[in-house]
Design a protein around this motif. Structure first.
Motif, PDB file in Angstrom:
ATOM      1  N   ALA A   1     -70.360  14.028   5.062  1.00  0.00           N
ATOM      2  CA  ALA A   1     -69.974  14.322   6.449  1.00  0.00           C
ATOM      3  C   ALA A   1     -69.110  15.566   6.524  1.00  0.00           C
ATOM      4  O   ALA A   1     -69.255  16.405   7.427  1.00  0.00           O
ATOM      5  CB  ALA A   1     -69.226  13.123   7.039  1.00  0.00           C
ATOM      6  N   LEU A   2     -68.192  15.701   5.569  1.00  0.00           N
ATOM      7  CA  LEU A   2     -67.318  16.876   5.552  1.00  0.00           C
ATOM      8  C   LEU A   2     -68.122  18.159   5.361  1.00  0.00           C
ATOM      9  O   LEU A   2     -67.956  19.144   6.101  1.00  0.00           O
ATOM     10  CB  LEU A   2     -66.282  16.716   4.446  1.00  0.00           C
ATOM     11  CG  LEU A   2     -65.166  17.761   4.355  1.00  0.00           C
ATOM     12  CD1 LEU A   2     -63.911  17.133   3.790  1.00  0.00           C
ATOM     13  CD2 LEU A   2     -65.582  18.935   3.464  1.00  0.00           C
ATOM     14  N   LEU A   3     -69.025  18.151   4.378  1.00  0.00           N
ATOM     15  CA  LEU A   3     -69.823  19.352   4.104  1.00  0.00           C
ATOM     16  C   LEU A   3     -70.787  19.642   5.261  1.00  0.00           C
ATOM     17  O   LEU A   3     -71.012  20.811   5.593  1.00  0.00           O
ATOM     18  CB  LEU A   3     -70.592  19.175   2.791  1.00  0.00           C
ATOM     19  CG  LEU A   3     -69.717  18.987   1.543  1.00  0.00           C
ATOM     20  CD1 LEU A   3     -70.597  18.829   0.301  1.00  0.00           C
ATOM     21  CD2 LEU A   3     -68.772  20.166   1.375  1.00  0.00           C
TER      22      LEU A   3
ATOM     23  N   GLY B   1     -63.514  12.351  11.302  1.00  0.00           N
ATOM     24  CA  GLY B   1     -63.195  11.436  12.386  1.00  0.00           C
ATOM     25  C   GLY B   1     -64.427  10.765  12.959  1.00  0.00           C
ATOM     26  O   GLY B   1     -64.396   9.577  13.327  1.00  0.00           O
ATOM     27  N   GLN B   2     -65.541  11.498  13.029  1.00  0.00           N
ATOM     28  CA  GLN B   2     -66.782  10.927  13.551  1.00  0.00           C
ATOM     29  C   GLN B   2     -67.405   9.938  12.568  1.00  0.00           C
ATOM     30  O   GLN B   2     -68.217   9.095  12.952  1.00  0.00           O
ATOM     31  CB  GLN B   2     -67.777  12.045  13.862  1.00  0.00           C
ATOM     32  CG  GLN B   2     -67.348  12.939  15.025  1.00  0.00           C
ATOM     33  CD  GLN B   2     -68.316  14.060  15.271  1.00  0.00           C
ATOM     34  OE1 GLN B   2     -69.266  14.258  14.515  1.00  0.00           O
ATOM     35  NE2 GLN B   2     -68.085  14.822  16.327  1.00  0.00           N
TER      36      GLN B   2
ATOM     37  N   LEU C   1     -63.743   1.097   9.477  1.00  0.00           N
ATOM     38  CA  LEU C   1     -62.946   2.189   8.905  1.00  0.00           C
ATOM     39  C   LEU C   1     -62.166   2.957   9.967  1.00  0.00           C
ATOM     40  O   LEU C   1     -61.444   3.910   9.632  1.00  0.00           O
ATOM     41  CB  LEU C   1     -63.865   3.162   8.145  1.00  0.00           C
ATOM     42  CG  LEU C   1     -64.649   2.571   6.966  1.00  0.00           C
ATOM     43  CD1 LEU C   1     -65.543   3.640   6.342  1.00  0.00           C
ATOM     44  CD2 LEU C   1     -63.697   2.006   5.927  1.00  0.00           C
ATOM     45  N   ALA C   2     -62.289   2.561  11.219  1.00  0.00           N
ATOM     46  CA  ALA C   2     -61.632   3.285  12.305  1.00  0.00           C
ATOM     47  C   ALA C   2     -60.124   3.401  12.132  1.00  0.00           C
ATOM     48  O   ALA C   2     -59.533   4.433  12.465  1.00  0.00           O
ATOM     49  CB  ALA C   2     -61.978   2.635  13.644  1.00  0.00           C
ATOM     50  N   PRO C   3     -59.439   2.355  11.598  1.00  0.00           N
ATOM     51  CA  PRO C   3     -57.978   2.504  11.431  1.00  0.00           C
ATOM     52  C   PRO C   3     -57.579   3.642  10.511  1.00  0.00           C
ATOM     53  O   PRO C   3     -56.451   4.161  10.611  1.00  0.00           O
ATOM     54  CB  PRO C   3     -57.560   1.146  10.845  1.00  0.00           C
ATOM     55  CG  PRO C   3     -58.610   0.193  11.315  1.00  0.00           C
ATOM     56  CD  PRO C   3     -59.891   0.978  11.300  1.00  0.00           C
TER      57      PRO C   3
ATOM     58  N   PRO D   1     -51.688  11.728  11.952  1.00  0.00           N
ATOM     59  CA  PRO D   1     -52.332  12.929  11.419  1.00  0.00           C
ATOM     60  C   PRO D   1     -53.654  12.614  10.740  1.00  0.00           C
ATOM     61  O   PRO D   1     -53.972  11.448  10.502  1.00  0.00           O
ATOM     62  CB  PRO D   1     -51.294  13.454  10.424  1.00  0.00           C
ATOM     63  CG  PRO D   1     -50.583  12.223   9.957  1.00  0.00           C
ATOM     64  CD  PRO D   1     -50.510  11.334  11.166  1.00  0.00           C
ATOM     65  N   ALA D   2     -54.412  13.657  10.413  1.00  0.00           N
ATOM     66  CA  ALA D   2     -55.707  13.476   9.769  1.00  0.00           C
ATOM     67  C   ALA D   2     -55.530  12.721   8.451  1.00  0.00           C
ATOM     68  O   ALA D   2     -54.487  12.861   7.786  1.00  0.00           O
ATOM     69  CB  ALA D   2     -56.338  14.850   9.510  1.00  0.00           C
ATOM     70  N   PRO D   3     -56.525  11.922   8.057  1.00  0.00           N
ATOM     71  CA  PRO D   3     -56.383  11.104   6.841  1.00  0.00           C
ATOM     72  C   PRO D   3     -56.464  11.908   5.548  1.00  0.00           C
ATOM     73  O   PRO D   3     -56.590  11.304   4.472  1.00  0.00           O
ATOM     74  CB  PRO D   3     -57.561  10.125   6.964  1.00  0.00           C
ATOM     75  CG  PRO D   3     -58.571  10.849   7.777  1.00  0.00           C
ATOM     76  CD  PRO D   3     -57.805  11.687   8.746  1.00  0.00           C
ATOM     77  N   PHE D   4     -56.404  13.205   5.616  1.00  0.00           N
ATOM     78  CA  PHE D   4     -56.429  14.045   4.410  1.00  0.00           C
ATOM     79  C   PHE D   4     -55.786  15.378   4.769  1.00  0.00           C
ATOM     80  O   PHE D   4     -55.521  15.677   5.935  1.00  0.00           O
ATOM     81  CB  PHE D   4     -57.863  14.273   3.920  1.00  0.00           C
ATOM     82  CG  PHE D   4     -58.738  14.902   4.965  1.00  0.00           C
ATOM     83  CD1 PHE D   4     -58.847  16.284   5.067  1.00  0.00           C
ATOM     84  CD2 PHE D   4     -59.434  14.113   5.874  1.00  0.00           C
ATOM     85  CE1 PHE D   4     -59.626  16.852   6.045  1.00  0.00           C
ATOM     86  CE2 PHE D   4     -60.216  14.686   6.850  1.00  0.00           C
ATOM     87  CZ  PHE D   4     -60.318  16.052   6.945  1.00  0.00           C
TER      88      PHE D   4
END
Length: 378
Positions: free
Chosen positions: A68-70, A150-151, A157-159, A164-167
Motif C-alpha cells: 500500500a505504501l509503495l 491510513g486507507q 486495524l483501524a485503531p 500522529p501517523a503510525p510510522f
C-alpha cells in the motif's frame, strides 16, 4: 531642399530594409526562430516541480502495508520505481552514480510494528545534489505515505491509524544536506561560463580573420583543415584552463563548495568539454558570414545549454523530447560529471558514462566542422 515627408521615399527605404533582411538569412532565422524556441522551452520544457523521479526500494518486510505504501508513492506521480536494492551500500552506490534520485528503505517487521503502535521509521535517502529536483517529492512524501497507510488500516486495524501517523518518515538528504543552492549552482555554472566564452570567442575570432582577408592567405598555404582547426582552437584551451582555475578558487574560497572526488575524473571531463565547445565554435565560424552572425549563432547554441542541461531546471522534470535534445548538449553531461566529482566523491569509473557521451559529441562536432571547412575552401 524639401523637408516634407515623402511617403514614396519612406516606402522605398522600408522596402529596401525588408530586402536586406531577407538576404541576411541567418539573422532572419534567428529573429523568427529564437523567440519560437524560447516560447517552446519556457512553455513546455521547463518544469520546476518534476515528477516521475527514478526511485529504488529496499524491501525488508513484504506485506499489504508495504504494498500500500509503495502503491501510494507510485500513484502520486512523484516516484517511478525502477528496481530494488539489497543493503544500504547498494542504495548509496545507486545514488552516487545518479541511477536514482531516491532510495526508500522499508524496515524489518514494518507491518507488525505499525499494528503494535511502535511507530517504525521509513528511511528515504534523497540525492540532494540538485535540491530543486527532489524538493517537491521530499516535501510531499510524509503526506503521501500517511494517506496510503491510513486507507489500508481499516476494520480491526483501524485503531492503529490516526494522528500522529503510525510510522515516521526520515528523509536523508545526501551530498547537499543543507540544501544550499550555491552548492548545486556553482559547479554547473562552470559549464555555462565555458560554453559562453569558448564557443563565442572561437567563432568570432575565426570569422574576424576571414573578414580581414587573412584567412585566404592561410587557405592558400599547404596547411590541412585539421591542422588549421587544431592551430586555431588550442590557444583557447589555455584560456579555458585559466578561466577554470580562477573559477575553482572562487568556488572553494568564496562559496565553500567541496571537491570530494578525484581530480583525474574532473581533468578528463574538463578537457573533453573545452574541446567540444571550441569545435562547436569552429563549426559556427563555417556557417556565419560576419561577426554579428557568429555571435547570434553562438547565443543560439548557449540557450539549450542553460535551459535543457539541468543547470537551472531539473532535467527529470522535462518532457521526453526536451530530454532528447538536452542529451545532445555537451553541457548536460559536463554538469552531471562535475556535480558527481565535486559533491558525490566520484572517480573516473563513476563518470565513465559522461566521459563517453562527451567524447562522442566532440567527435561528431569535429567531423562536421572539418567537413564544413572543406566545403568553405571549395
Amino acid at each position: 531642399m524639401s523637408i516634407g515627408f515623402s511617403l514614396s521615399r519612406f516606402l522605398a527605404v522600408l522596402f529596401k530594409e525588408f530586402i536586406q533582411m531577407r538576404r541576411d538569412r541567418v539573422t532572419f532565422v534567428m529573429m523568427i526562430g529564437l523567440p519560437i524556441i524560447q516560447l517552446m522551452l519556457f512553455g513546455f520544457a521547463i518544469n520546476a516541480d518534476p515528477r516521475h523521479l527514478p526511485t529504488l526500494v529496499e524491501v525488508n518486510d513484504e506485506g499489504p502495508l508495504t504494498r500500500a505504501l509503495l502503491a501510494g508513492m507510485h500513484t502520486s506521480g512523484y516516484f517511478d520505481f525502477i528496481g530494488e536494492v539489497r543493503g544500504p551500500a547498494a542504495g548509496e552506490e545507486a545514488l552516487r552514480r545518479g541511477e536514482a534520485n531516491f532510495v526508500v528503505v522499508i524496515p524489518d517487521n514494518f507491518a507488525r510494528d505499525v499494528v503494535r503502535g511502535l511507530r517504525p521509521t521509513v528511511l528515504v535517502a534523497a540525492d540532494a545534489s540538485d535540491p530543486s529536483a527532489v524538493g517537491g517529492a521530499a516535501a510531499a512524501m510524509s503526506g503521501i505515505v500517511a494517506n496510503a497507510i491510513g486507507q489500508t488500516l481499516t476494520g480491526p486495524l483501524a485503531p492503529a491509524a490516526g494522528s500522529p501517523a503510525p510510522f515516521e518518515v526520515a528523509i536523508h538528504r545526501q551530498y547537499n544536506p543543507e540544501g544550499r543552492t550555491s552548492t548545486n549552482i556553482v559547479p554547473g555554472l562552470l559549464a555555462i561560463i565555458l560554453s559562453m566564452t569558448m564557443v563565442m570567442i572561437t567563432a568570432v575570432a575565426i570569422v574576424k580573420e576571414r573578414e580581414r582577408g587573412t584567412m585566404e592567405m592561410l587557405i592558400s598555404t599547404p596547411v590541412r583543415p585539421a591542422e588549421v582547426m587544431l592551430g586555431k582552437i588550442l590557444p583557447y584551451v589555455l584560456v579555458g584552463y585559466v578561466q577554470t582555475a580562477v573559477f575553482m578558487l572562487a568556488a572553494f574560497a568564496v562559496f565553500g563548495v567541496p571537491f570530494t572526488g578525484t581530480f583525474l575524473a574532473f581533468f578528463y571531463g574538463f578537457n573533453l568539454f573545452i574541446l567540444g565547445n571550441l569545435a562547436l565554435g569552429f563549426l559556427i565560424s563555417t556557417l556565419a558570414h560576419n561577426q554579428m552572425q557568429a555571435m547570434q549563432l553562438s547565443f543560439f547554441t548557449i540557450l539549450p545549454s542553460i535551459l535543457l542541461s539541468g543547470f537551472m531546471f531539473p532535467f527529470a522534470g522535462m518532457p521526453g523530447w526536451a530530454q532528447t535534445i538536452g542529451t545532445a548538449v555537451p553541457a548536460t553531461h559536463f554538469i552531471r560529471l562535475i556535480r558527481k566529482v565535486m559533491l558525490k566523491g566520484a572517480d573516473t569509473l563513476d563518470v565513465s558514462p559522461e566521459l563517453l557521451a562527451l567524447g562522442a559529441i566532440v567527435l561528431v562536432i569535429s567531423i562536421i566542422a572539418m567537413l564544413r571547412y572543406r566545403q568553405t575552401l571549395d
